[in-house]
Every structure is written in C-alpha cells, then in structure tokens.
Design an enzyme around this catalytic site. Structure first.
Site, PDB file in Angstrom:
ATOM      1  N   SER A 228      45.764  46.733  38.379  1.00 13.16           N
ATOM      2  CA  SER A 228      45.642  47.903  37.518  1.00 13.16           C
ATOM      3  C   SER A 228      46.989  48.204  36.860  1.00 13.16           C
ATOM      4  CB  SER A 228      45.109  49.078  38.342  1.00 13.16           C
ATOM      5  OG  SER A 228      44.630  50.096  37.516  1.00 13.16           O
ATOM      6  N   ASP A 454      34.441  46.727  34.791  1.00 11.84           N
ATOM      7  CA  ASP A 454      35.535  47.585  35.247  1.00 11.84           C
ATOM      8  C   ASP A 454      35.567  48.892  34.453  1.00 11.84           C
ATOM      9  OD1 ASP A 454      38.116  48.722  35.871  1.00 11.84           O
ATOM     10  OD2 ASP A 454      38.768  46.731  36.497  1.00 11.84           O
ATOM     11  N   HIS A 484      36.408  48.245  39.950  1.00 13.01           N
ATOM     12  CA  HIS A 484      37.770  48.135  39.438  1.00 13.01           C
ATOM     13  C   HIS A 484      38.485  46.981  40.131  1.00 13.01           C
ATOM     14  CE1 HIS A 484      41.415  49.330  37.577  1.00 13.01           C
ATOM     15  NE2 HIS A 484      41.978  49.902  38.631  1.00 13.01           N
TER      16      HIS A 484
END
Length: 515
Positions: A228, A454, A484
């Site tokens: 991320s 996602d 995610h």
C-alpha cells in the site's frame, strides 16, 4: 495499508533532486558517516506502547530464528541538517531461520498507512513470511512520526472520540462550518504538541531513513517488501537511490501519477466496486443473504440505513453512538479483506436491529482505537505525513465543486471521500509536491502487484507505478481477486511468483496474471 479516506501525496526536496545518490542530503557527511557506523543493540521486545496500539509483547515465530529483537536506530531529525538533533527510530527483527550461507540479507517491510507501526504489524503477520524467513532476516520499523519513532501527537483520547463522532459528510452550512472548525482544531493541536516534528515527516525523509537502515544493518542493497503506502515509500527510495535497490516487491501499489483529488476519486470507485462484489457474494451463497434478497437490495438497504443514521444514530459502544460517519468507516474497514465480509454481514444485520456494536468496532479499528478506549497515533501520523507530502490545500468550495463527480463514482462513499480532502486545512507546514516522483532509471527490477478488486489502492495504480518506475524496472503482476493487496490472500500463484523473485532472483514476465 493506507487510511482509506486520505488521498496520498509525496515529497521531493530540491536537495534530493540534485544529489539523489548521497545519503547525506545537502551536507553533514561526517555526521552521516558516524550514524552509518552505529551499532544497534538488540533486546527483547517490550509490549507495544499506546502510540503503537498497545497489546502484548510479540510471540516468537515457530522454528529457528523465531525470537524477535528490538532496537533503536539514530537518524537526523532534519536530513538537510544532519549535524543537528537526532531522533530514535524503532526497529524489530527476526534473524533468518536458514544457514548463514543461505542467508541473502535483511528484508525490510513497510505495511502502509502512512501511520502504521511496522514494529507491531510484522510479528502479527510473521508466520505468513515463513518461506521468506528461511533466507532473510525479517525486519520492520516505525517510520518517523509513528509509534515509538518520535511519534506525532495531536489530541488525547477524549478529544479523538469527539472528533470521530463528528459528521464528516455535512449537509448544510452549519454542518460544514462545524467540520471545518473540527479539522482546524485538530491541526492546531498537532502544531502545538508536535510542531518540531511536522516539517520532517515527509516520505523523502523516511526514504533516507531506509537507506541509513540498510547501511547500519550491513546490506549492500535494500531488499524491500512494501504494501500500500509502503509502495510509495519504496518508489521514492528507488528514485533517490536507484543503484541501491536489491530485490523489491510492491504489493497493492499506489498510483504515483495522481493528484490528491484523483486519488480520492479512485478510492471512491474502488470501495464502490468492493461493495458491489460484497453484495453479489452475499446473495450468491447457499441460503438467504440476511441483509438483502438481491445485490441491489443489499446496497439500497445500506444506503437507506446510512441516511437514517444521519439524523437518528443507534447505540454503539457506550456511551458512543453509531453515527452515519462511524458506520461508513466501519463498512469501509470490512471491505479491505474478503475475510471480513462475514463480519460486515453480521454487523449490518445487528445494526438493522438497533445495535451498532460490530460496525463501531470496525470503525474503531479504522481509526486506531483500542478496546480500552486508547488511540494509537495512527490518525495523527497519517495526517502529518500526508500534509507534509501533498502541496494541495483544498477548500470547502473545492469539495462542493467536485461532489457531483464523487457521487457519480459512489453514492455511498463519494461524499465521505470528497470531504476528506479538507484534512490539511491550515496545516502548519507547506506540502512538498503534487505527487511523488518514483522514476528510477538504473534500478534493479521491482515486482509491482495489483489486485483487480482492491478498494483502497485500485488496480490501475499498479500499472501506473510500473510504468513510472521506468522500462526494465517496474514488472507488473496482476492478481484477479478481492481485498487490499495480493500476497496475504494466500493465492499460491502470487506467492509462488513473489517467492521465486525474492528467494531465487527469478524475475517474472511482465504482465503475468494470477491465478
């Protein structure tokens, strides 16, 4: 993982552009050389601090090398003035379970946020990295401003409770003024309590910390696993130190080409897609979906419930109520992983009966609030890094002009994400840039993974990251899944590609698709 209602930005200082290969930034070579020679003192890890999220001390990993050790690394407070004050950065490590001959080096993890504590997150997921542990020391850290690394402190628990009860999707002038006043008050408290730190928590600062960490750990190159926001940090590192990149994986890649508004709009579409997928999954399962008879009914019922909460909250976790804002945050948190969808179903079913406990627990998790009522410094650090990185400062007028496009992207999340853009109003220090520079000519190949389902870092970001890193550097891998990130899905194809690269140096063909 990035806070879902905060678009990302990043910084590039003039000094970094001129001297990308020098750890010392704009000066202070002697001091930096001294810092690279520091010896880390590894000790048993204590229980996490309140700023890290509290909880018990980490349990050992199974097998050899399973004991966690913690240390503190000194780094300059201001990389443009390395001769000045230093800060301590908290590190955690489990030595490789393999032989010294098999060992490649350290594999440094950043799990995103910005604002997440790597010192607490790595042990929580440590067993998932058992294969990687056979050839690497598993290492993570609290980035500057986070956890035990000179944490940014803004408000106390009582004031944070009030802040997160505030209506974040105002419907009239009075509610807009209240939201803006609350944002200004939070930001003013950040300046009062942490003003000395705020100019020095940019992603470029953290990237320089990474290179110092690499050198102190004794590695010729940085082997890195970013998730991320951690992909943005990794990309900025690759831009500044391309010749020092070793084997690197960027999972759930951030789109480095987007402005803050484009990023927020992309998240609106991403969370809406995840909600659509949740609804379809619920009604496809054997037996009746308890929150709707069709996918559209599931979504319509959620929308109606949230509208009702705006004027009539239901009991949450005493004495707090489940507001429209808290429920929206709780739903978003559950959409981060397909494993959480059952909790979302239970939470909705419970809330429809007048009990908002589960959705509030999910919302609390989003905001870094523990069951004891204490907050980590996730929200403070998230805001501090974002506002230091991102040069844009949105006004309520900017938000109102953008609302039609956000609502078209998501009727459920559009307003929330649009109004989240005012988070840097009256921030104490200017932001550095409109978006990060991650171009990295001369870097070793970097594996960039995108997940088609996602919500927080939409799939298109992986292609943009791979392209921007540069030809021969960014190698894109697509995971057709939900949630995610990809590696933690457990998909054998994704993990096989990652292991092949990190353990054996096998670079996959660009455009590989899993499963």
């Amino acid at each position: 993982m990035p806070h879902p209602f905060r678009p990302r930005g990043a910084a590039l200082t003039v000094c970094a552009l001129m001297l990308p290969a020098l750890l010392a930034g704009c000066g202070g070579d002697n001091r930096v050389q001294d810092l690279t020679r520091q010896e880390l003192v590894w000790k048993d890890c204590p229980a996490p601090s309140e700023e890290q999220g509290a909880g018990p001390a980490p349990s050992p990993l199974p097998g050899a090398g399973g004991e966690w050790g913690c240390a503190t690394m000194k780094a300059p407070l201001d990389w443009d003035d390395p001769e000045g004050d230093t800060i301590g950065l908290a590190l955690i490590r489990a030595r490789s379970s393999g032989t010294e001959r098999e060992r490649i080096g350290s594999l440094i993890f950043n799990f995103g946020g910005p604002g997440g504590s790597g010192v607490t997150t790595l042990p929580a997921f440590g067993e998932d990295y058992a294969r990687l542990h056979t050839r690497y020391d598993l290492v993570s850290f609290d980035p500057r401003g986070v956890g035990r690394s000179a944490p940014v402190i803004c408000q106390d628990d009582r004031r944070l409770d009030a802040r997160f009860q505030q209506d974040a999707t105002p419907d009239d002038a009075a509610e807009r003024a209240e939201l803006l006043d609350g944002t200004r008050a939070f930001n003013a408290d950040c300046e009062e309590n942490s003003g000395r730190l705020l100019p020095h928590v940019r992603t470029t600062d953290a990237a320089r910390d990474l290179d110092l960490m690499r050198r102190v750990l004794g590695d010729e190159r940085l082997h890195y696993f970013g998730i991320s926001y951690g992909t943005e940090l990794g990309g900025v590192y690759a831009h500044l130190f391309p010749r020092k990149v070793g084997r690197a994986v960027f999972d759930a890649a951030v789109d480095p080409t987007q402005t803050a508004e484009q990023g927020a709009l992309g998240q609106a579409r991403g969370f809406q897609l995840a909600l659509d997928n949740f609804a379809e999954d619920c009604v496809s399962r054997a037996g009746q979906c308890p929150v709707g008879g069709s996918a559209q009914e599931v979504k319509d019922r959620i929308a109606g419930f949230l509208k009702d909460l705006d004027s009539a909250p239901v009991p949450g976790i005493f004495p707090r109520e489940l507001t429209q804002t808290a429920a929206t945050g709780g739903i978003a948190q559950a959409l981060y992983s397909q494993d959480f969808w059952e909790f979302l179903t239970d939470g909705l079913e419970q809330a429809y009966d007048g009990d908002g406990t589960i959705l509030m627990l999910l919302s609390d998790s989003m905001n870094g609030r523990g069951e004891n009522g204490e907050y980590s410094n996730l929200a403070a650090a998230n805001t501090a890094v974002d506002c230091a990185d991102d040069s844009t400062r949105h006004t309520p007028g900017d938000v109102e002009r953008s609302l039609p496009e956000f609502r078209a992207a998501s009727g459920l999340f559009g307003d929330y994400l649009a109004w989240g853009m005012i988070g840097c109003t009256d921030w104490a220090v200017p932001g550095a840039a409109g978006h990060p520079d991650v171009s990295a000519p001369g870097s070793a190949p970097i594996l960039v993974i995108g997940n088609t389902g996602d919500p927080a870092t939409p799939y298109e970001g992986a292609r943009a990251m791979a392209r921007t890193l540069g030809e021969g550097v960014g190698v894109e891998l697509t995971y057709r899944g939900q949630g995610h990130g990809a590696y933690h899905s457990g998909d054998a194809c994704v993990q096989g590609v990652v292991h092949g690269y990190l353990l054996d140096g096998k670079v996959p063909a660009a455009g590989t698709v899993c499963p």
